[in-house]
Design a protein around this motif. Structure first.
Motif, short mmCIF file in Angstrom:
data_model
loop_
_atom_site.label_atom_id
_atom_site.label_comp_id
_atom_site.label_asym_id
_atom_site.label_seq_id
_atom_site.Cartn_x
_atom_site.Cartn_y
_atom_site.Cartn_z
N ASP A 206 53.27 28.25 72.59
CA ASP A 206 53.28 29.70 72.78
C ASP A 206 53.48 30.51 71.51
OD1 ASP A 206 52.91 29.55 75.56
OD2 ASP A 206 55.04 29.14 75.87
N GLY A 207 53.83 29.88 70.41
CA GLY A 207 54.04 30.65 69.20
C GLY A 207 54.55 29.80 68.06
N ASP A 208 54.67 30.43 66.91
CA ASP A 208 55.21 29.74 65.73
C ASP A 208 55.93 30.77 64.87
OD1 ASP A 208 55.84 28.11 63.63
OD2 ASP A 208 53.81 27.33 63.33
N ALA A 209 57.10 31.19 65.36
CA ALA A 209 57.89 32.17 64.61
C ALA A 209 58.28 31.63 63.25
CB ALA A 209 59.13 32.56 65.41
N LEU A 210 58.41 30.31 63.14
CA LEU A 210 58.74 29.71 61.84
C LEU A 210 57.66 30.03 60.82
CD1 LEU A 210 60.66 27.85 60.22
CD2 LEU A 210 59.22 25.93 60.95
N ALA A 211 56.41 29.84 61.18
CA ALA A 211 55.31 30.16 60.27
C ALA A 211 55.23 31.65 60.01
CB ALA A 211 53.99 29.65 60.82
N ASP A 212 55.45 32.45 61.06
CA ASP A 212 55.32 33.90 60.92
C ASP A 212 56.35 34.49 59.97
OD1 ASP A 212 53.21 33.96 62.70
OD2 ASP A 212 54.46 34.39 64.44
N TYR A 213 57.65 34.20 60.21
CA TYR A 213 58.66 34.87 59.40
C TYR A 213 59.91 34.05 59.16
CZ TYR A 213 60.81 36.17 63.94
OH TYR A 213 61.37 36.16 65.20
N GLY A 214 59.88 32.75 59.50
CA GLY A 214 61.07 31.94 59.33
C GLY A 214 61.02 30.94 58.19
N ARG A 215 59.83 30.44 57.86
CA ARG A 215 59.71 29.40 56.84
C ARG A 215 60.05 29.95 55.46
NH1 ARG A 215 55.70 26.63 53.40
NH2 ARG A 215 54.35 28.45 53.52
N VAL A 216 60.84 29.19 54.70
CA VAL A 216 61.17 29.57 53.33
C VAL A 216 60.00 29.16 52.43
CG1 VAL A 216 62.77 29.22 51.41
CG2 VAL A 216 63.64 29.33 53.76
N VAL A 217 59.26 30.13 51.97
CA VAL A 217 58.07 29.87 51.15
C VAL A 217 58.52 29.56 49.72
CG1 VAL A 217 55.94 30.85 50.24
CG2 VAL A 217 56.63 31.34 52.59
N PRO A 218 58.12 28.41 49.17
CA PRO A 218 58.53 28.07 47.80
C PRO A 218 57.75 28.90 46.77
CG PRO A 218 57.04 26.40 48.65
CD PRO A 218 57.31 27.33 49.79
N GLY A 231 68.31 33.06 53.18
CA GLY A 231 68.99 33.94 54.12
C GLY A 231 68.24 35.23 54.40
N GLN A 232 67.06 35.42 53.80
CA GLN A 232 66.32 36.65 54.02
C GLN A 232 65.91 36.79 55.49
OE1 GLN A 232 64.02 36.57 49.68
NE2 GLN A 232 62.84 36.82 51.56
N PRO A 233 65.98 38.00 56.04
CA PRO A 233 65.52 38.21 57.43
C PRO A 233 64.01 38.06 57.57
CG PRO A 233 66.98 39.98 56.72
CD PRO A 233 66.63 39.21 55.50
N LEU A 234 63.27 38.28 56.48
CA LEU A 234 61.81 38.19 56.52
C LEU A 234 61.35 37.16 55.50
CD1 LEU A 234 59.33 39.59 57.90
CD2 LEU A 234 59.08 40.85 55.77
N ARG A 235 60.72 36.10 56.02
CA ARG A 235 60.21 35.03 55.17
C ARG A 235 58.80 34.70 55.65
NH1 ARG A 235 65.78 33.33 56.61
NH2 ARG A 235 65.05 31.73 58.04
N GLY A 236 58.31 33.53 55.32
CA GLY A 236 57.05 33.05 55.88
C GLY A 236 55.84 33.90 55.58
N ASN A 237 54.84 33.81 56.47
CA ASN A 237 53.58 34.53 56.27
C ASN A 237 53.77 36.04 56.21
OD1 ASN A 237 52.20 32.09 56.38
ND2 ASN A 237 51.63 32.31 58.53
N PHE A 238 54.67 36.56 57.03
CA PHE A 238 54.87 38.02 57.06
C PHE A 238 55.36 38.54 55.71
CE2 PHE A 238 55.55 38.69 61.94
CZ PHE A 238 54.29 38.16 62.16
N ASN A 239 56.30 37.85 55.10
CA ASN A 239 56.80 38.31 53.80
C ASN A 239 55.71 38.19 52.74
OD1 ASN A 239 58.89 39.36 52.12
ND2 ASN A 239 59.23 37.31 51.29
N GLN A 240 54.87 37.17 52.83
CA GLN A 240 53.78 37.03 51.87
C GLN A 240 52.74 38.13 52.06
OE1 GLN A 240 53.98 34.79 49.27
NE2 GLN A 240 56.02 34.64 50.19
N LEU A 241 52.48 38.53 53.30
CA LEU A 241 51.58 39.65 53.53
C LEU A 241 52.17 40.94 52.98
CD1 LEU A 241 50.39 38.85 57.16
CD2 LEU A 241 48.99 38.79 55.09
N ARG A 242 53.48 41.10 53.09
CA ARG A 242 54.13 42.28 52.51
C ARG A 242 53.92 42.32 51.00
NH1 ARG A 242 58.39 43.38 49.64
NH2 ARG A 242 59.14 41.23 49.67
N ASP A 296 66.46 31.37 64.32
CA ASP A 296 66.84 30.51 63.19
C ASP A 296 67.24 31.32 61.96
OD1 ASP A 296 66.29 28.25 64.73
OD2 ASP A 296 64.20 28.16 64.07
N GLY A 297 67.95 32.41 62.21
CA GLY A 297 68.48 33.21 61.11
C GLY A 297 67.51 34.20 60.51
N ALA A 298 66.28 34.27 60.98
CA ALA A 298 65.30 35.22 60.46
C ALA A 298 65.00 36.27 61.52
CB ALA A 298 64.02 34.51 60.05
N GLY A 299 64.60 37.47 61.07
CA GLY A 299 64.27 38.55 61.98
C GLY A 299 65.33 39.62 61.99
#
Length: 556
Positions: A206-218, A231-242, A296-299
């Motif tokens: 049903d989803g992948d919040a980890l990919a969207d905004y939870g994964r710590v992008v190196p 510890g950032q609230p916004l990580r993953g693909n969303f932060n990269q799009l930002r 998982d600590g994001a959002g």
């Protein structure tokens, strides 16, 4: 489309160079200056606790000259403030913004090098990234790109799963040169649950919040080279799009809702005025207001605000069959009209509140039968900024005979039911749709069969097959970047139809290469359409050759 503008940069004066005694001096040579285009700033939240955090700021100097004098200006998200800063001097307040300059003992940013300083700050649970950041008056992310040099739309779907399954990251849009050639990115997909509301989850089905905004992008995968803080609230693909939008401020990013797998509950969500209002408000809150659930600590509230500029509806399909798990009702047609109206009204209300225009688009089907059963085009088109029309999957391995998947014109030799881009687009035009609001979809992948006899022409076309061809991710389909590397195949094409295919005496792939992309894009422009849409950008190669062919044709 508004004209895209390239922001001007200002040169930074170099340090004064001491001259040799006059009698011995050679003709003066001007010192190399540090252009602001060579300066960038990256930020990472390095630690977070309760209401405090640590941040690390790096000033990068890509020029050939040392930088001795620099001024960094930025603001922080609401609730954030600098508590103490080291190895630099800071002035200002959270309300007015902060100005950072070198410490009193100096801080040279060496040629081709960087300078790092840090600070402790206060937060209220939200993001801590730097806002309106400038270094010596220029954008901290570098000189912003004006985007394409044409006014036609170039829309690419970026898939949520592409990072994990295809090793395709937001940064690849820059490294391949694709981001410079796009006006829009549609992020695929957002899901609508059984309660009729947009939601986030890490349930694999049903989803992948980890990919969207939870994964710590190196750092190696990050748009600006700075890693996500854990510890950032916004990580993953969303932060990269930002971060991508800092470099490409004219780029429009929309969330695409539904798709083949996640259109299951659209009919229920669109059924009544109350259910439509609930669905739309939940999607607006989640994506446009950016109120992400904490997983998982994001959002958090407002964590994703500013990333998405619109909603792309991808209900497959109102009033006709799609995925077998979908609910389909005869009244879907009228309810889709009402749902579109509800989206437009709520987007306009948010636009009045924020001073922004939020776009509304829709992925629309090939085939007139779906149009008549699912869409009141005369009613819905005024509410859309544009629509994208499926220009592919005309044929595929759900059939047992090889055929074209994206032919522009009907093939007179086709022994079966003929479908083409021409007949599809004509169906929209006959129903009163403005061609400038139609964006033609093109595929960055191919459909393939195996067990195919050569046939009378020796090219495998219109021949029976034993089954789908083996594919890297799924049998019967393959990305263009993989198809272009196949050996032992002969390329066949029909220039009138804008089609190409590969055949080796056993396996047959219908696909689009650079030549076919040029032909399709040129056809779209010659027929007054609004642009081209790509499914999906991760099918292109590392050099972005397919999008380059499209961009060249759009710019003619």
């Amino acid at each position: 489309m508004s004209a895209r503008r390239l922001r001007k940069t200002l040169a930074v004066p170099a340090a004064v160079v001491l001259a040799a005694p006059l009698a011995l001096a050679a003709p003066p040579v001007a010192a190399e200056t540090v252009d602001t285009g060579d300066l960038t700033v990256t930020y990472v939240e390095s630690a977070r606790w309760n209401t405090g955090y640590s941040g690390e700021i790096t000033v990068h100097n890509a020029s050939g000259a040392d930088l001795t004098d620099w001024t960094l200006e930025f603001e922080l998200p609401e609730g954030g403030r600098v508590h103490e800063l080291w190895n630099a001097t800071v002035e200002g307040t959270a309300e007015e913004g902060y100005t950072v300059t070198p410490p009193r003992w100096g801080a040279v940013v060496p040629a081709g090098g960087s300078y790092v300083f840090g600070f402790n700050g206060v937060h209220e649970g939200g993001n801590t990234h730097l806002l309106d950041c400038s270094i010596n008056g220029a954008n901290c992310a570098g000189t912003p790109s004006q985007g394409p040099e044409h006014d036609e739309l170039s829309v690419a779907y970026f898939t949520q799963w592409g990072v994990k399954e295809r090793d395709y990251h937001v940064r690849d849009l820059i490294d391949s040169g694709s981001a410079d050639k796009l006006t829009h990115i549609n992020y695929a997909f957002g899901n609508v649950g059984s309660d009729g509301e947009c939601f986030m989850t890490n349930d694999p089905e049903d989803g992948d919040a980890l990919a969207d905004y939870g994964r710590v992008v190196p750092a190696s995968e990050s748009v600006d080279g700075a890693p996500d803080g854990p510890g950032q609230p916004l990580r993953g693909n969303f932060n990269q799009l930002r971060k991508l939008k800092e470099l490409y401020p004219e780029l429009v990013v929309s969330i695409s809702l539904g798709g083949w797998n996640w259109s299951e509950h659209f009919s229920d969500a669109a059924l009544t005025p109350e259910s439509r209002e609930r669905m739309v408000s939940s999607c607006v809150d989640l994506y446009l207001r950016g109120d992400l659930p904490v997983i998982d600590g994001a959002g958090g509230e407002g964590a994703a605000y500013g990333i998405f500029d619109g909603i792309d509806l991808d209900w497959e399909w109102p009033g006709s069959e799609g995925n077998p798990h979908n609910t389909v009702r005869p009244e879907d047609r009228e309810n889709f009209t009402a749902l579109v109206r509800e989206f437009r009204e709520q987007l306009d209300a948010l636009g009045e509140e924020t001073g922004r225009h939020f776009e509304l688009s829709s992925f629309m089907p090939a085939g007139a039968w779906r149009l008549d059963s699912g869409y009141e085009l005369d009613e819905i088109m005024p509410d859309f900024d544009f629509i994208t029309v499926q220009g592919y999957d005309y044929h595929g391995t759900w059939e047992t005979t090889t055929n074209h998947q994206s032919n522009l014109l009907p093939d007179p030799n086709d022994p079966g039911e003929v479908i083409s881009t021409l007949t599809n687009v004509e169906a929209y035009l006959e129903r009163g749709v403005d061609p400038e609001k139609i964006v033609l979809g093109v595929p960055f992948y191919g459909q393939g069969w195996t067990g195919v006899e050569p046939g009378p022409a020796g090219d495998g076309l219109f021949q029976s097959a034993s089954g789908p061809a083996p594919g890297l991710y799924a049998d019967g389909t393959e990305d263009w970047k993989a198809l272009k590397e196949l050996s032992g195949f002969e390329v066949h094409r029909d220039d009138d139809l804008g089609t190409a295919w590969l055949y080796d005496g056993e396996t047959f792939w219908t696909y689009d290469d650079e030549i076919a992309m040029d032909q399709k894009t040129t056809w779209a422009m010659d027929n007054g359409l609004g642009g081209v849409m790509i499914w999906s950008i991760d099918g292109d190669d590392a050099d972005g050759n397919l999008i380059t062919a499209i961009d060249a044709a759009l710019g003619r």
